[in-house]
Motif scaffolding. Structure first.
Motif, mmCIF file in Angstrom:
data_model
loop_
_atom_site.group_PDB
_atom_site.id
_atom_site.type_symbol
_atom_site.label_atom_id
_atom_site.label_comp_id
_atom_site.label_asym_id
_atom_site.label_seq_id
_atom_site.Cartn_x
_atom_site.Cartn_y
_atom_site.Cartn_z
ATOM 1 N N VAL A 31 -15.494 100.822 -16.954
ATOM 2 C CA VAL A 31 -15.226 100.642 -15.517
ATOM 3 C C VAL A 31 -13.773 100.224 -15.326
ATOM 4 N N THR A 32 -13.332 99.254 -16.116
ATOM 5 C CA THR A 32 -11.950 98.764 -15.991
ATOM 6 C C THR A 32 -10.947 99.876 -16.282
ATOM 7 N N GLY A 33 -11.211 100.657 -17.312
ATOM 8 C CA GLY A 33 -10.310 101.761 -17.654
ATOM 9 C C GLY A 33 -10.280 102.826 -16.576
ATOM 10 N N ASN A 34 -11.450 103.164 -16.040
ATOM 11 C CA ASN A 34 -11.505 104.175 -14.984
ATOM 12 C C ASN A 34 -10.775 103.714 -13.729
ATOM 13 N N LEU A 35 -10.955 102.450 -13.364
ATOM 14 C CA LEU A 35 -10.268 101.914 -12.179
ATOM 15 C C LEU A 35 -8.762 101.834 -12.403
ATOM 16 N N THR A 36 -8.362 101.450 -13.595
ATOM 17 C CA THR A 36 -6.927 101.401 -13.926
ATOM 18 C C THR A 36 -6.308 102.784 -13.785
ATOM 19 N N GLY A 37 -6.996 103.791 -14.321
ATOM 20 C CA GLY A 37 -6.504 105.162 -14.210
ATOM 21 C C GLY A 37 -6.442 105.634 -12.776
ATOM 22 N N ALA A 38 -7.462 105.273 -11.989
ATOM 23 C CA ALA A 38 -7.498 105.708 -10.582
ATOM 24 C C ALA A 38 -6.348 105.103 -9.784
ATOM 25 N N LEU A 39 -6.093 103.811 -9.970
ATOM 26 C CA LEU A 39 -5.005 103.160 -9.230
ATOM 27 C C LEU A 39 -3.647 103.694 -9.671
ATOM 28 N N THR A 40 -3.494 103.928 -10.970
ATOM 29 C CA THR A 40 -2.226 104.468 -11.477
ATOM 30 C C THR A 40 -2.004 105.883 -10.954
ATOM 31 N N ASP A 41 -3.063 106.686 -10.945
ATOM 32 C CA ASP A 41 -2.966 108.048 -10.429
ATOM 33 C C ASP A 41 -2.623 108.049 -8.938
ATOM 34 N N LEU A 42 -3.266 107.152 -8.202
ATOM 35 C CA LEU A 42 -3.057 107.093 -6.752
ATOM 36 C C LEU A 42 -1.659 106.629 -6.394
ATOM 37 N N PHE A 43 -1.212 105.527 -6.992
ATOM 38 C CA PHE A 43 0.050 104.904 -6.596
ATOM 39 C C PHE A 43 1.220 105.197 -7.538
ATOM 40 N N GLY A 44 0.945 105.741 -8.720
ATOM 41 C CA GLY A 44 1.981 105.887 -9.738
ATOM 42 C C GLY A 44 3.144 106.775 -9.343
ATOM 43 N N SER A 45 2.881 107.832 -8.581
ATOM 44 C CA SER A 45 3.980 108.717 -8.176
ATOM 45 C C SER A 45 4.767 108.138 -7.007
ATOM 46 N N SER A 46 4.259 107.065 -6.426
ATOM 47 C CA SER A 46 4.837 106.392 -5.256
ATOM 48 C C SER A 46 4.691 107.186 -3.963
ATOM 49 N N VAL A 47 4.072 108.386 -4.019
ATOM 50 C CA VAL A 47 3.896 109.163 -2.799
ATOM 51 C C VAL A 47 2.986 108.422 -1.824
ATOM 52 N N ALA A 48 1.861 107.896 -2.323
ATOM 53 C CA ALA A 48 0.942 107.171 -1.438
ATOM 54 C C ALA A 48 1.629 105.953 -0.831
ATOM 55 N N VAL A 49 2.409 105.248 -1.631
ATOM 56 C CA VAL A 49 3.141 104.078 -1.128
ATOM 57 C C VAL A 49 4.130 104.506 -0.044
ATOM 58 N N GLY A 50 4.830 105.612 -0.289
ATOM 59 C CA GLY A 50 5.791 106.120 0.693
ATOM 60 C C GLY A 50 5.124 106.569 1.982
ATOM 61 N N ILE A 51 3.946 107.199 1.870
ATOM 62 C CA ILE A 51 3.218 107.645 3.064
ATOM 63 C C ILE A 51 2.773 106.447 3.894
ATOM 64 N N VAL A 52 2.306 105.384 3.231
ATOM 65 C CA VAL A 52 1.912 104.168 3.965
ATOM 66 C C VAL A 52 3.118 103.586 4.695
ATOM 67 N N ALA A 53 4.266 103.552 4.023
ATOM 68 C CA ALA A 53 5.491 103.059 4.670
ATOM 69 C C ALA A 53 5.861 103.925 5.871
ATOM 70 N N LEU A 54 5.710 105.236 5.740
ATOM 71 C CA LEU A 54 6.017 106.158 6.831
ATOM 72 C C LEU A 54 5.115 105.896 8.036
ATOM 73 N N ILE A 55 3.814 105.725 7.799
ATOM 74 C CA ILE A 55 2.869 105.449 8.879
ATOM 75 C C ILE A 55 3.222 104.138 9.580
#
Length: 200
Positions: A84-108
């Motif tokens: 579970v910990t490994g899967n969640l770590t991978g999911a968060l890294t995949d989601l935020f790792g490219s910084s696109v999601a972070v940038g989209i939140v900043a844009l909104i």
């Protein structure tokens, strides 16, 4: 070339250019002229395919939300495998790792008109973060059914805690992304006491 194909190509080219500007220069640098220049296309291309600039930005956000929904399917399919910990770590890294999601939140956050437009179809929460939280909740629910997290685990509290912690870890777009171990440590801290499988 058929019109549908040309439109799809133009959309993807413009979206990719917008993301590059967003990641490199931040939301205040995102203008229609900057995007078409970055994309290497004529200035009128954006306005041929979108009613106005906020319509373009809204479509960009919705396109990125669709990608989160695709990730959610893959993450739920991983329930019962790995840890579970490994899967969640991978999911968060995949989601935020490219910084696109972070940038989209900043844009909104930065653009009131965009936020108002998105509210028409998504009245609650912050788009992207809301869908990401739902993704984590669905995964945790699947793991709870399998007995890999406690039956009384509060998925509705754990999910936003994980997304909030992940967002904060990756939020400094000019900094070096956190190491996988740093993400794993945060995940392990949030889910401690509810995980029934061994930590990696």
């Amino acid at each position: 070339m058929p019109t549908g194909v040309a439109l799809r190509d133009a959309r993807e080219q413009l979206f990719a250019a917008a993301e590059r500007i967003l990641l490199r220069d931040g939301p205040n640098a995102l203008t229609s002229r900057a995007i078409t220049t970055e994309a290497g296309c004529a200035k009128g291309v954006l306005h041929r395919h979108f009613a106005d600039f906020d319509a373009f930005l809204a479509e960009l956000v919705l396109d990125r939300i669709a990608r989160i929904e695709d990730r959610a399917t893959a993450l739920c399919a991983s329930a019962g495998t790995g840890t579970v910990t490994g899967n969640l770590t991978g999911a968060l890294t995949d989601l935020f790792g490219s910084s696109v999601a972070v940038g989209i939140v900043a844009l909104i956050t930065f653009r009131d008109d965009l936020r108002a437009r998105l509210r028409r179809s998504r009245p609650a929460g912050v788009p992207v973060l809301t869908e990401a939280t739902a993704m984590i909740a669905a995964y945790l629910t699947a793991e709870r059914r399998l007995g890999r997290i406690a039956a009384d685990a509060d998925v509705d509290s754990l999910s936003p805690a994980l997304i909030g912690a992940g967002h904060l870890l990756f939020a400094d777009r000019r900094g070096v992304p956190p190491e996988t171990e740093a993400v794993r440590k945060v995940v392990a801290t949030v889910v401690t006491g509810v995980v029934r499988d061994p930590m990696p």
